[in-house]
Design a protein around this motif. Structure first.
Motif, mmCIF file in Angstrom:
data_model
loop_
_atom_site.group_PDB
_atom_site.id
_atom_site.type_symbol
_atom_site.label_atom_id
_atom_site.label_comp_id
_atom_site.label_asym_id
_atom_site.label_seq_id
_atom_site.Cartn_x
_atom_site.Cartn_y
_atom_site.Cartn_z
ATOM 1 N N SER A 55 2.536 -2.508 -16.403
ATOM 2 C CA SER A 55 2.936 -2.357 -14.885
ATOM 3 C C SER A 55 1.918 -2.650 -14.675
ATOM 4 O O SER A 55 2.022 -2.235 -13.000
ATOM 5 N N LEU A 56 0.427 -2.402 -15.042
ATOM 6 C CA LEU A 56 -0.774 -2.296 -14.179
ATOM 7 C C LEU A 56 -0.532 -4.562 -13.910
ATOM 8 O O LEU A 56 -0.928 -3.900 -12.662
ATOM 9 N N THR A 57 -0.543 -4.808 -15.282
ATOM 10 C CA THR A 57 -0.108 -6.268 -14.367
ATOM 11 C C THR A 57 0.992 -6.634 -12.829
ATOM 12 O O THR A 57 0.154 -6.892 -12.099
ATOM 13 N N HIS A 58 2.350 -5.671 -13.238
ATOM 14 C CA HIS A 58 2.548 -5.785 -11.825
ATOM 15 C C HIS A 58 2.126 -4.955 -10.842
ATOM 16 O O HIS A 58 2.501 -5.795 -9.454
ATOM 17 N N HIS A 59 1.720 -4.064 -10.314
ATOM 18 C CA HIS A 59 0.406 -3.561 -9.347
ATOM 19 C C HIS A 59 -0.699 -4.426 -8.902
ATOM 20 O O HIS A 59 -0.776 -4.068 -7.791
ATOM 21 N N PHE A 60 -0.879 -5.122 -9.662
ATOM 22 C CA PHE A 60 -2.345 -6.394 -9.120
ATOM 23 C C PHE A 60 -1.778 -7.071 -9.211
ATOM 24 O O PHE A 60 -1.921 -8.523 -8.173
ATOM 25 N N ARG A 61 -0.203 -8.127 -9.107
ATOM 26 C CA ARG A 61 0.154 -8.625 -8.806
ATOM 27 C C ARG A 61 0.700 -8.376 -7.464
ATOM 28 O O ARG A 61 0.317 -9.794 -6.844
ATOM 29 N N ALA A 62 1.290 -7.342 -7.255
ATOM 30 C CA ALA A 62 1.710 -7.298 -6.142
ATOM 31 C C ALA A 62 0.764 -6.946 -4.769
ATOM 32 O O ALA A 62 1.194 -7.038 -3.294
ATOM 33 N N LEU A 63 -0.428 -6.213 -5.437
ATOM 34 C CA LEU A 63 -1.721 -6.491 -4.610
ATOM 35 C C LEU A 63 -2.393 -7.695 -4.137
ATOM 36 O O LEU A 63 -2.292 -7.586 -2.732
ATOM 37 N N ARG A 64 -1.912 -8.982 -4.887
ATOM 38 C CA ARG A 64 -2.881 -9.909 -4.418
ATOM 39 C C ARG A 64 -0.849 -11.048 -3.715
ATOM 40 O O ARG A 64 -1.840 -11.615 -3.201
ATOM 41 N N GLU A 65 -0.430 -10.759 -4.314
ATOM 42 C CA GLU A 65 0.705 -11.634 -3.842
ATOM 43 C C GLU A 65 0.416 -10.798 -2.244
ATOM 44 O O GLU A 65 0.896 -11.956 -0.844
ATOM 45 N N ALA A 66 0.296 -9.566 -2.116
ATOM 46 C CA ALA A 66 -0.057 -9.068 -0.087
ATOM 47 C C ALA A 66 -0.597 -9.505 0.117
ATOM 48 O O ALA A 66 -0.605 -9.829 1.983
ATOM 49 N N VAL A 122 -6.941 0.462 -4.450
ATOM 50 C CA VAL A 122 -7.774 -0.139 -3.396
ATOM 51 C C VAL A 122 -8.780 0.779 -2.523
ATOM 52 O O VAL A 122 -9.972 0.248 -2.810
ATOM 53 N N ARG A 123 -8.148 1.726 -2.704
ATOM 54 C CA ARG A 123 -9.417 2.747 -2.569
ATOM 55 C C ARG A 123 -10.970 3.322 -3.628
ATOM 56 O O ARG A 123 -11.551 2.798 -2.584
ATOM 57 N N LYS A 124 -10.261 2.767 -5.100
ATOM 58 C CA LYS A 124 -11.296 2.996 -5.974
ATOM 59 C C LYS A 124 -12.393 1.613 -5.233
ATOM 60 O O LYS A 124 -13.527 1.826 -5.933
ATOM 61 N N LEU A 125 -11.494 0.458 -5.639
ATOM 62 C CA LEU A 125 -12.020 -0.784 -5.353
ATOM 63 C C LEU A 125 -13.144 -0.804 -3.852
ATOM 64 O O LEU A 125 -14.396 -1.424 -3.939
ATOM 65 N N ARG A 136 -8.189 -10.910 -15.954
ATOM 66 C CA ARG A 136 -8.217 -11.035 -14.876
ATOM 67 C C ARG A 136 -8.889 -9.800 -13.322
ATOM 68 O O ARG A 136 -9.006 -8.873 -14.421
ATOM 69 N N ARG A 137 -9.643 -9.837 -12.566
ATOM 70 C CA ARG A 137 -10.823 -9.519 -12.219
ATOM 71 C C ARG A 137 -10.085 -8.888 -10.688
ATOM 72 O O ARG A 137 -9.968 -10.523 -10.063
ATOM 73 N N SER A 138 -10.307 -7.956 -10.038
ATOM 74 C CA SER A 138 -10.333 -8.074 -8.611
ATOM 75 C C SER A 138 -10.500 -7.406 -8.161
ATOM 76 O O SER A 138 -11.658 -6.615 -8.648
ATOM 77 N N LEU A 176 1.046 -1.894 -0.177
ATOM 78 C CA LEU A 176 0.237 0.247 0.258
ATOM 79 C C LEU A 176 0.826 1.256 -0.086
ATOM 80 O O LEU A 176 0.296 2.290 -0.229
ATOM 81 N N SER A 177 2.536 0.986 0.220
ATOM 82 C CA SER A 177 3.048 2.213 0.032
ATOM 83 C C SER A 177 3.019 2.950 -1.057
ATOM 84 O O SER A 177 3.683 4.009 -1.278
ATOM 85 N N ASP A 178 2.647 2.563 -2.319
ATOM 86 C CA ASP A 178 3.282 3.194 -3.561
ATOM 87 C C ASP A 178 1.890 3.326 -4.118
ATOM 88 O O ASP A 178 0.191 2.855 -3.831
ATOM 89 N N PRO A 179 1.616 4.792 -4.229
ATOM 90 C CA PRO A 179 0.217 5.716 -4.636
ATOM 91 C C PRO A 179 -0.704 5.152 -5.010
ATOM 92 O O PRO A 179 -1.427 5.253 -5.365
#
Length: 118
Positions: free
Chosen positions: A66-77, A41-44, A89-91, A32-35
């Protein structure tokens, strides 16, 4: 923070993610430290129209890689859960899991005000 939408029947299995007991605060806060991820997450949390959303729903002007990287980081966290629907993929946010491990964290994310764009 609005209540999450109920899970529809017949969903595909989620992609690999940490179990609730394995969620670690430092990992979640690191993601979550990445803006941009904080904004996702806030939008979701505040604007979900369906149970889960494709990356196109966010309207982010970023390369797909880039988006794939960010969504993967959120999922892996352990912050989001992703499912594969054909080629997309849907989140959605793992609200119950995160509230169980870190009460109040998602309320802080939802209350965060993104900075104005320059």
């Amino acid at each position: 923070m609005p209540e999450p939408l109920p899970e529809p029947k017949g969903l595909p299995e989620p992609l690999p993610e940490p179990a609730v007991a394995d969620l670690r605060l430092e990992t979640v806060l690191g993601a979550l430290s990445d803006p941009l991820r904080l904004l996702i997450v806030r939008k979701l949390l505040l604007e979900s129209e369906e149970f889960d959303h494709t990356c196109g729903w966010f309207g982010l002007d970023r390369p797909k890689s880039s988006l794939t990287h960010h969504f993967r980081a959120l999922r892996e966290a352990g912050i989001t859960r992703q499912r594969q629907y054909g080629l997309e993929r849907r989140s959605h946010v793992r609200v119950a899991d995160l509230n169980a491990r870190f009460p109040g964290l998602l309320n802080l994310v939802a209350a965060w005000t993104p900075p104005e764009a320059d």
